[in-house]
Design a protein around this motif. Structure first.
Motif, PDB file in Angstrom:
ATOM      1  N   GLU A  14      10.296  -5.244 -45.309  1.00 15.60           N
ATOM      2  CA  GLU A  14       9.527  -5.267 -46.563  1.00 15.60           C
ATOM      3  C   GLU A  14       8.665  -4.023 -46.720  1.00 15.60           C
ATOM      4  OE1 GLU A  14      10.409  -9.436 -45.306  1.00 15.60           O
ATOM      5  OE2 GLU A  14       9.567  -7.697 -44.313  1.00 15.60           O
ATOM      6  N   LEU A  15       8.368  -3.334 -45.625  1.00 16.10           N
ATOM      7  CA  LEU A  15       7.509  -2.144 -45.682  1.00 16.10           C
ATOM      8  C   LEU A  15       8.305  -0.849 -45.624  1.00 16.10           C
ATOM      9  CD1 LEU A  15       4.609  -3.287 -43.333  1.00 16.10           C
ATOM     10  CD2 LEU A  15       4.718  -3.389 -45.820  1.00 16.10           C
ATOM     11  N   ARG A  16       9.614  -0.936 -45.692  1.00 16.81           N
ATOM     12  CA  ARG A  16      10.476   0.237 -45.550  1.00 16.81           C
ATOM     13  C   ARG A  16      10.210   1.292 -46.622  1.00 16.81           C
ATOM     14  NH1 ARG A  16      15.733  -1.975 -44.134  1.00 16.81           N
ATOM     15  NH2 ARG A  16      14.782  -2.108 -42.097  1.00 16.81           N
ATOM     16  N   ASP A  17       9.930   0.870 -47.850  1.00 15.92           N
ATOM     17  CA  ASP A  17       9.762   1.820 -48.960  1.00 15.92           C
ATOM     18  C   ASP A  17       8.308   2.101 -49.305  1.00 15.92           C
ATOM     19  OD1 ASP A  17      12.540   1.971 -49.223  1.00 15.92           O
ATOM     20  OD2 ASP A  17      12.580   0.191 -50.497  1.00 15.92           O
ATOM     21  N   VAL A  18       7.402   1.719 -48.449  1.00 18.52           N
ATOM     22  CA  VAL A  18       5.975   1.888 -48.706  1.00 18.52           C
ATOM     23  C   VAL A  18       5.508   3.220 -48.123  1.00 18.52           C
ATOM     24  CG1 VAL A  18       3.701   0.902 -48.225  1.00 18.52           C
ATOM     25  CG2 VAL A  18       5.617  -0.586 -48.721  1.00 18.52           C
ATOM     26  N   GLY A  19       4.547   3.856 -48.788  1.00 19.93           N
ATOM     27  CA  GLY A  19       4.015   5.139 -48.326  1.00 19.93           C
ATOM     28  C   GLY A  19       3.243   5.031 -47.022  1.00 19.93           C
ATOM     29  N   THR A  64      -2.049   0.799 -52.947  1.00 22.51           N
ATOM     30  CA  THR A  64      -2.541   1.538 -54.116  1.00 22.51           C
ATOM     31  C   THR A  64      -1.359   2.163 -54.831  1.00 22.51           C
ATOM     32  OG1 THR A  64      -2.849   3.534 -52.816  1.00 22.51           O
ATOM     33  CG2 THR A  64      -4.756   2.091 -53.017  1.00 22.51           C
ATOM     34  N   GLY A  65      -1.489   2.360 -56.104  1.00 19.96           N
ATOM     35  CA  GLY A  65      -0.499   3.071 -56.906  1.00 19.96           C
ATOM     36  C   GLY A  65       0.904   2.510 -56.812  1.00 19.96           C
ATOM     37  N   THR A  66       1.853   3.386 -56.485  1.00 19.17           N
ATOM     38  CA  THR A  66       3.259   2.985 -56.426  1.00 19.17           C
ATOM     39  C   THR A  66       3.537   2.010 -55.281  1.00 19.17           C
ATOM     40  OG1 THR A  66       3.805   4.917 -55.097  1.00 19.17           O
ATOM     41  CG2 THR A  66       4.083   5.110 -57.470  1.00 19.17           C
ATOM     42  N   ASP A  67       2.710   2.052 -54.243  1.00 20.65           N
ATOM     43  CA  ASP A  67       2.898   1.110 -53.130  1.00 20.65           C
ATOM     44  C   ASP A  67       2.667  -0.338 -53.577  1.00 20.65           C
ATOM     45  OD1 ASP A  67       3.543   3.115 -51.345  1.00 20.65           O
ATOM     46  OD2 ASP A  67       1.434   3.469 -50.833  1.00 20.65           O
ATOM     47  N   ARG A  68       1.784  -0.519 -54.536  1.00 19.16           N
ATOM     48  CA  ARG A  68       1.500  -1.862 -55.052  1.00 19.16           C
ATOM     49  C   ARG A  68       2.780  -2.453 -55.662  1.00 19.16           C
ATOM     50  NH1 ARG A  68      -3.169  -4.332 -56.041  1.00 19.16           N
ATOM     51  NH2 ARG A  68      -4.346  -2.403 -55.898  1.00 19.16           N
ATOM     52  N   ALA A  69       3.514  -1.642 -56.406  1.00 15.13           N
ATOM     53  CA  ALA A  69       4.753  -2.131 -57.022  1.00 15.13           C
ATOM     54  C   ALA A  69       5.828  -2.406 -55.955  1.00 15.13           C
ATOM     55  CB  ALA A  69       5.279  -1.119 -58.029  1.00 15.13           C
ATOM     56  N   ALA A  70       5.878  -1.569 -54.921  1.00 20.46           N
ATOM     57  CA  ALA A  70       6.871  -1.751 -53.862  1.00 20.46           C
ATOM     58  C   ALA A  70       6.600  -3.034 -53.061  1.00 20.46           C
ATOM     59  CB  ALA A  70       6.861  -0.554 -52.919  1.00 20.46           C
ATOM     60  N   LEU A  71       5.332  -3.450 -52.986  1.00 23.61           N
ATOM     61  CA  LEU A  71       4.977  -4.650 -52.232  1.00 23.61           C
ATOM     62  C   LEU A  71       4.888  -5.900 -53.084  1.00 23.61           C
ATOM     63  CD1 LEU A  71       2.261  -3.119 -49.910  1.00 23.61           C
ATOM     64  CD2 LEU A  71       4.487  -4.003 -49.228  1.00 23.61           C
ATOM     65  N   ASP A  72       5.116  -5.783 -54.369  1.00 27.20           N
ATOM     66  CA  ASP A  72       5.010  -6.944 -55.256  1.00 27.20           C
ATOM     67  C   ASP A  72       6.232  -7.834 -55.092  1.00 27.20           C
ATOM     68  OD1 ASP A  72       4.238  -8.739 -57.147  1.00 27.20           O
ATOM     69  OD2 ASP A  72       4.874  -7.505 -58.852  1.00 27.20           O
TER      70      ASP A  72
END
Length: 80
Positions: free
Chosen positions: A53-58, A69-77
């Motif tokens: 689940e954290l593969r695409d997170v900054g 924060t920012g784009t990471d919020r969308a990746a973790l939603d």
């Protein structure tokens, strides 16, 4: 195990066994997973490999995914 140790003292050697095994109470030594990750896995390689689940997170958010924060919020939603 106590029979094999000469001079067995449960209070001393029991605590020493726990210390060596990495269990038990160790005053003054608290292992913080965030600090450990930042120190020993600064690029988040291990975390990303083990937690898909954290593969695409900054990088900053991979160590603290509960504060995205920012784009990471969308990746973790994962509500949708």
């Amino acid at each position: 195990m106590a029979d094999e140790w000469a001079g067995w003292t449960a209070g001393v050697k029991g605590a020493a066994t726990q210390w060596v095994a990495g269990t038990g109470i160790r005053p003054g030594r608290v292992l913080d997973p965030v600090t450990q990750a930042e120190r020993y896995d600064p690029d988040g390689i291990h975390v990303r490999r083990r937690v898909p689940e954290l593969r695409d997170v900054g990088d900053p958010a991979v160590d603290e995914p509960w504060k995205p924060t920012g784009t990471d919020r969308a990746a973790l939603d994962h509500t949708g």
